[in-house]
Write an enzyme that holds these catalytic residues in place. Structure first.
Site, PDB file in Angstrom:
ATOM      1  N   GLY A   1       0.834  -1.206   0.000  1.00 38.97           N
ATOM      2  CA  GLY A   1       0.000   0.000   0.000  1.00 38.97           C
ATOM      3  C   GLY A   1       0.862   1.246   0.000  1.00 38.97           C
ATOM      4  O   GLY A   1       1.730   1.399   0.857  1.00 38.97           O
TER       5      GLY A   1
ATOM      6  N   VAL B   1      16.879   9.476  -0.457  1.00 37.82           N
ATOM      7  CA  VAL B   1      17.800   8.412  -0.890  1.00 37.82           C
ATOM      8  C   VAL B   1      18.570   8.863  -2.127  1.00 37.82           C
ATOM      9  O   VAL B   1      19.794   8.673  -2.222  1.00 37.82           O
ATOM     10  CB  VAL B   1      17.018   7.092  -1.150  1.00 37.82           C
ATOM     11  CG1 VAL B   1      17.892   6.058  -1.842  1.00 37.82           C
ATOM     12  CG2 VAL B   1      16.478   6.529   0.171  1.00 37.82           C
TER      13      VAL B   1
ATOM     14  N   THR C   1       3.922   2.699   5.529  1.00 41.11           N
ATOM     15  CA  THR C   1       2.528   2.232   5.490  1.00 41.11           C
ATOM     16  C   THR C   1       1.690   3.125   6.386  1.00 41.11           C
ATOM     17  O   THR C   1       2.165   3.537   7.454  1.00 41.11           O
ATOM     18  CB  THR C   1       2.383   0.764   5.956  1.00 41.11           C
ATOM     19  OG1 THR C   1       0.987   0.507   6.233  1.00 41.11           O
ATOM     20  CG2 THR C   1       3.168   0.442   7.207  1.00 41.11           C
TER      21      THR C   1
ATOM     22  N   ARG D   1      13.337  10.793  -2.470  1.00 42.10           N
ATOM     23  CA  ARG D   1      14.133  12.014  -2.678  1.00 42.10           C
ATOM     24  C   ARG D   1      15.388  11.998  -1.797  1.00 42.10           C
ATOM     25  O   ARG D   1      16.498  12.270  -2.259  1.00 42.10           O
ATOM     26  CB  ARG D   1      13.277  13.243  -2.362  1.00 42.10           C
ATOM     27  CG  ARG D   1      14.068  14.538  -2.342  1.00 42.10           C
ATOM     28  CD  ARG D   1      13.208  15.715  -1.852  1.00 42.10           C
ATOM     29  NE  ARG D   1      14.063  16.895  -1.708  1.00 42.10           N
ATOM     30  CZ  ARG D   1      14.741  17.192  -0.604  1.00 42.10           C
ATOM     31  NH1 ARG D   1      14.661  16.382   0.452  1.00 42.10           N
ATOM     32  NH2 ARG D   1      15.500  18.270  -0.547  1.00 42.10           N
TER      33      ARG D   1
ATOM     34  N   MET E   1      -9.059   2.882   7.883  1.00 42.09           N
ATOM     35  CA  MET E   1      -8.157   1.776   7.496  1.00 42.09           C
ATOM     36  C   MET E   1      -7.198   1.401   8.619  1.00 42.09           C
ATOM     37  O   MET E   1      -7.209   2.003   9.688  1.00 42.09           O
ATOM     38  CB  MET E   1      -7.357   2.167   6.258  1.00 42.09           C
ATOM     39  CG  MET E   1      -8.100   1.951   4.955  1.00 42.09           C
ATOM     40  SD  MET E   1      -6.982   2.251   3.565  1.00 42.09           S
ATOM     41  CE  MET E   1      -7.973   1.607   2.224  1.00 42.09           C
TER      42      MET E   1
ATOM     43  N   ARG F   1       1.246  -5.247  -5.166  1.00 45.02           N
ATOM     44  CA  ARG F   1       1.450  -6.462  -4.363  1.00 45.02           C
ATOM     45  C   ARG F   1       1.706  -7.552  -5.395  1.00 45.02           C
ATOM     46  O   ARG F   1       0.850  -7.816  -6.232  1.00 45.02           O
ATOM     47  CB  ARG F   1       0.216  -6.763  -3.519  1.00 45.02           C
ATOM     48  CG  ARG F   1      -0.210  -5.585  -2.626  1.00 45.02           C
ATOM     49  CD  ARG F   1      -1.342  -5.961  -1.689  1.00 45.02           C
ATOM     50  NE  ARG F   1      -2.084  -4.789  -1.224  1.00 45.02           N
ATOM     51  CZ  ARG F   1      -1.700  -4.005  -0.225  1.00 45.02           C
ATOM     52  NH1 ARG F   1      -0.602  -4.257   0.430  1.00 45.02           N
ATOM     53  NH2 ARG F   1      -2.429  -2.966   0.138  1.00 45.02           N
TER      54      ARG F   1
ATOM     55  N   ARG G   1     -25.939   6.275  10.004  1.00 46.05           N
ATOM     56  CA  ARG G   1     -25.324   6.439   8.681  1.00 46.05           C
ATOM     57  C   ARG G   1     -23.886   5.900   8.682  1.00 46.05           C
ATOM     58  O   ARG G   1     -23.082   6.295   9.531  1.00 46.05           O
ATOM     59  CB  ARG G   1     -25.281   7.911   8.270  1.00 46.05           C
ATOM     60  CG  ARG G   1     -26.642   8.508   7.995  1.00 46.05           C
ATOM     61  CD  ARG G   1     -27.229   7.935   6.695  1.00 46.05           C
ATOM     62  NE  ARG G   1     -28.467   8.580   6.341  1.00 46.05           N
ATOM     63  CZ  ARG G   1     -29.687   8.235   6.788  1.00 46.05           C
ATOM     64  NH1 ARG G   1     -29.803   7.220   7.638  1.00 46.05           N
ATOM     65  NH2 ARG G   1     -30.760   8.883   6.397  1.00 46.05           N
TER      66      ARG G   1
ATOM     67  N   ASP H   1       4.819  -4.767   6.268  1.00 43.19           N
ATOM     68  CA  ASP H   1       5.321  -6.075   6.719  1.00 43.19           C
ATOM     69  C   ASP H   1       5.340  -7.121   5.602  1.00 43.19           C
ATOM     70  O   ASP H   1       6.272  -7.919   5.517  1.00 43.19           O
ATOM     71  CB  ASP H   1       4.556  -6.573   7.950  1.00 43.19           C
ATOM     72  CG  ASP H   1       3.107  -6.881   7.660  1.00 43.19           C
ATOM     73  OD1 ASP H   1       2.527  -6.219   6.788  1.00 43.19           O
ATOM     74  OD2 ASP H   1       2.549  -7.786   8.307  1.00 43.19           O
ATOM     75  N   GLY H   2       4.348  -7.093   4.712  1.00 37.66           N
ATOM     76  CA  GLY H   2       4.333  -8.044   3.599  1.00 37.66           C
ATOM     77  C   GLY H   2       5.552  -7.836   2.702  1.00 37.66           C
ATOM     78  O   GLY H   2       6.195  -8.797   2.250  1.00 37.66           O
TER      79      GLY H   2
ATOM     80  N   ASP I   1       1.767  -0.570  11.539  1.00 36.20           N
ATOM     81  CA  ASP I   1       1.781  -1.887  12.198  1.00 36.20           C
ATOM     82  C   ASP I   1       3.134  -2.589  12.058  1.00 36.20           C
ATOM     83  O   ASP I   1       3.198  -3.807  11.924  1.00 36.20           O
ATOM     84  CB  ASP I   1       0.658  -2.774  11.622  1.00 36.20           C
ATOM     85  CG  ASP I   1       0.757  -2.922  10.110  1.00 36.20           C
ATOM     86  OD1 ASP I   1       1.555  -2.202   9.479  1.00 36.20           O
ATOM     87  OD2 ASP I   1       0.028  -3.766   9.555  1.00 36.20           O
TER      88      ASP I   1
ATOM     89  N   ARG J   1      -5.725  -2.128   8.286  1.00 35.69           N
ATOM     90  CA  ARG J   1      -5.657  -3.592   8.092  1.00 35.69           C
ATOM     91  C   ARG J   1      -6.097  -4.302   9.370  1.00 35.69           C
ATOM     92  O   ARG J   1      -7.265  -4.225   9.711  1.00 35.69           O
ATOM     93  CB  ARG J   1      -4.251  -4.031   7.657  1.00 35.69           C
ATOM     94  CG  ARG J   1      -4.252  -5.417   7.015  1.00 35.69           C
ATOM     95  CD  ARG J   1      -2.881  -5.773   6.493  1.00 35.69           C
ATOM     96  NE  ARG J   1      -2.509  -4.988   5.350  1.00 35.69           N
ATOM     97  CZ  ARG J   1      -2.819  -5.313   4.093  1.00 35.69           C
ATOM     98  NH1 ARG J   1      -3.509  -6.386   3.837  1.00 35.69           N
ATOM     99  NH2 ARG J   1      -2.447  -4.561   3.092  1.00 35.69           N
TER     100      ARG J   1
ATOM    101  N   ARG K   1     -27.564  12.807  14.316  1.00 37.00           N
ATOM    102  CA  ARG K   1     -27.537  11.409  13.893  1.00 37.00           C
ATOM    103  C   ARG K   1     -26.356  10.653  14.478  1.00 37.00           C
ATOM    104  O   ARG K   1     -25.348  11.246  14.876  1.00 37.00           O
ATOM    105  CB  ARG K   1     -27.349  11.345  12.376  1.00 37.00           C
ATOM    106  CG  ARG K   1     -28.632  11.356  11.604  1.00 37.00           C
ATOM    107  CD  ARG K   1     -28.318  11.412  10.116  1.00 37.00           C
ATOM    108  NE  ARG K   1     -29.531  11.250   9.342  1.00 37.00           N
ATOM    109  CZ  ARG K   1     -29.704  11.743   8.126  1.00 37.00           C
ATOM    110  NH1 ARG K   1     -28.732  12.443   7.545  1.00 37.00           N
ATOM    111  NH2 ARG K   1     -30.820  11.540   7.472  1.00 37.00           N
TER     112      ARG K   1
ATOM    113  N   ASP L   1      -0.637   2.141   8.084  1.00 36.17           N
ATOM    114  CA  ASP L   1      -1.170   1.314   9.187  1.00 36.17           C
ATOM    115  C   ASP L   1      -0.346   1.422  10.472  1.00 36.17           C
ATOM    116  O   ASP L   1      -0.843   1.105  11.551  1.00 36.17           O
ATOM    117  CB  ASP L   1      -1.223  -0.158   8.774  1.00 36.17           C
ATOM    118  CG  ASP L   1      -2.061  -0.392   7.532  1.00 36.17           C
ATOM    119  OD1 ASP L   1      -2.947   0.435   7.270  1.00 36.17           O
ATOM    120  OD2 ASP L   1      -1.815  -1.386   6.824  1.00 36.17           O
TER     121      ASP L   1
ATOM    122  N   ALA M   1     -14.117  11.758  18.601  1.00 39.32           N
ATOM    123  CA  ALA M   1     -15.216  10.821  18.343  1.00 39.32           C
ATOM    124  C   ALA M   1     -15.784  10.360  19.686  1.00 39.32           C
ATOM    125  O   ALA M   1     -15.167  10.567  20.744  1.00 39.32           O
ATOM    126  CB  ALA M   1     -14.694   9.635  17.536  1.00 39.32           C
TER     127      ALA M   1
HETATM  128  O1  F6P Z   1      -1.725  -1.483   4.205  1.00 38.39           O
HETATM  129  C1  F6P Z   1      -2.288  -0.303   3.747  1.00 38.39           C
HETATM  130  C2  F6P Z   1      -3.750  -0.510   3.451  1.00 38.39           C
HETATM  131  O2  F6P Z   1      -4.286   0.728   2.992  1.00 38.39           O
HETATM  132  C3  F6P Z   1      -4.589  -1.059   4.604  1.00 38.39           C
HETATM  133  O3  F6P Z   1      -4.921  -0.068   5.543  1.00 38.39           O
HETATM  134  C4  F6P Z   1      -5.750  -1.644   3.869  1.00 38.39           C
HETATM  135  O4  F6P Z   1      -6.325  -2.711   4.606  1.00 38.39           O
HETATM  136  C5  F6P Z   1      -5.135  -2.163   2.589  1.00 38.39           C
HETATM  137  O5  F6P Z   1      -3.915  -1.460   2.421  1.00 38.39           O
HETATM  138  C6  F6P Z   1      -5.981  -1.973   1.363  1.00 38.39           C
HETATM  139  O6  F6P Z   1      -5.324  -2.581   0.303  1.00 38.39           O
HETATM  140  P1  F6P Z   1      -5.701  -2.396  -1.218  1.00 38.39           P
HETATM  141  O7  F6P Z   1      -5.226  -1.027  -1.643  1.00 38.39           O
HETATM  142  O8  F6P Z   1      -4.973  -3.482  -1.910  1.00 38.39           O
HETATM  143  O9  F6P Z   1      -7.190  -2.482  -1.302  1.00 38.39           O
END
Ligand code: F6P
Length: 331
Positions: free
Chosen positions: A12, A24, A127, A22, A171, A73, A252, A104-105, A131, A173, A164, A129, A188
């Site tokens: 992602g 690098v 990323t 830049r 996002m 990917r 909603r 991580d992937g 994570d 993951r 409401r 995320d 929130a």
């Molecule tokens: O890892 C980044 C991310 O945006 C996650 O937050 C989300 O789950 C995933 O990628 C979405 O992936 P794709 O762009 O392949 O739908």
């Protein structure tokens, strides 16, 4: 000593990847290294598709979202054949060091490649995320928090007008970093995070209890639940239906989606990207390989690549704040 370096972005995309590229490019040029950019993530490595990168690519790059190298990917790369072919391509181009900006992937892929290729491998965490274990933050995370926060601010305007309940999916993951910070910074009313999830029945009960308590205190009011993606079985529509069944009407759902991956990086991401890009190049030619560079307490760190996908806990002080300010029960 002058080296031949290749860089790619994978998985992602995240705001700040270009700022890192830049840094690098400039660090390589100053150190006398040659730099190549593989295109379309690991696909570029499998298909030997690359460009040469030099100073003239860097103008106005720091503020651009996305990645000029494109991302993907790549399923082929996950296979032994794909990794073997990539290793051969790196050797053909006489690359000494491969730098990968990704999550991580992408780092698992890099580790897999290192069983077929003896060059130096360096990961840079990128990323939204956050994570990735071993670094306080990942490139793109801060911008995504800002984007989610300002989107939720806008949702609040319409939620207030109609008094409401809104469910806003963020996002991340399988991690709650982005949702937690988006929820706190946008004030929130409730947040559902994978790390703190107490089960559907309990969470539903908590949300309804909170809505009723707020309405009893202030009359009918807007109520925003931030929902980390993948946390509620069946997603926002299932949660909305469950709330309706318990007497909460007019709910909603809003899915923020890929808008969170776009935009010009905020200063924190530009700085992190610049620090990590320059630091990675400073390690070129050293004994360090199969590593990721990160930042802990604003200082650069080197961590073994295979520790990066270990579980990264939420900040416990923030969890306490969530529990006292947001997910606290009034009954
Ligand atoms: O890892 C980044 C991310 O945006 C996650 O937050 C989300 O789950 C995933 O990628 C979405 O992936 P794709 O762009 O392949 O739908």
């Amino acid at each position: 000593m002058s080296k031949r370096i290749a860089i790619l972005t994978s998985g992602g995309d995240a705001p700040g990847m270009n700022a890192c590229i830049r840094a690098v490019i400039i660090a390589c040029q100053k150190a006398g290294h040659e730099l190549y950019g593989y295109l379309h993530g690991y696909n570029g490595l499998v298909n030997q598709e690359y460009i040469s990168l030099s100073f003239d690519t860097t103008h106005n790059l720091i503020q651009q979202g996305g990645t000029i190298l494109h991302s993907a990917r790549c399923k082929t790369f996950e296979t032994d054949d794909g990794a073997q072919k990539s290793a051969e391509n790196l050797s053909k181009l006489a690359i000494d060091t491969l730098i990968v900006i990704g999550g991580d992937g992408s780092f698992r892929g890099l580790k897999h490649l290192s069983t077929f290729w003896s060059g130096q491998t360096i990961g840079i965490p990128g990323t939204i995320d956050n994570d990735i274990n071993g670094t306080d933050a990942t490139i793109g995370y801060y911008t995504a928090i800002d984007t989610a926060m300002s989107s939720i601010d806008k949702v609040r305007d319409t939620a207030d007008a109609f008094e409401r309940v809104f469910l806003v999916e963020v996002m991340g993951r399988h991690a709650g970093f982005l949702a937690l910070n988006a929820a706190l910074s946008s004030a929130a009313d409730y947040v559902l995070l994978p790390e703190l999830f107490e089960g559907c029945e309990q969470e539903l009960d908590n949300i309804i209890c909170q809505i009723k308590a707020q309405r009893a205190l202030k009359g009918t009011v807007s109520f925003i639940v931030v929902v980390a993606e993948n946390v509620w079985p069946g997603g926002l529509s299932a949660l909305s239906t469950a709330l309706n069944a318990k007497g909460i009407d007019d709910v909603r759902p809003v899915t923020l989606g890929h808008v969170q991956r776009g935009g010009s990086p905020v200063s924190e991401d530009r700085l992190l990207a610049t620090h990590l890009g320059a630091y990675a190049v400073s390690l070129v030619g050293s004994e360090n390989t199969n590593i990721m560079v990160g930042e802990v307490n604003k200082l650069p760190v080197v961590v073994p690549l295979d520790t990066c996908w270990q579980n990264k806990p939420l900040n416990s002080a923030q969890v306490d704040i969530i529990r006292s300010l947001m997910n606290a029960r009034y009954d």
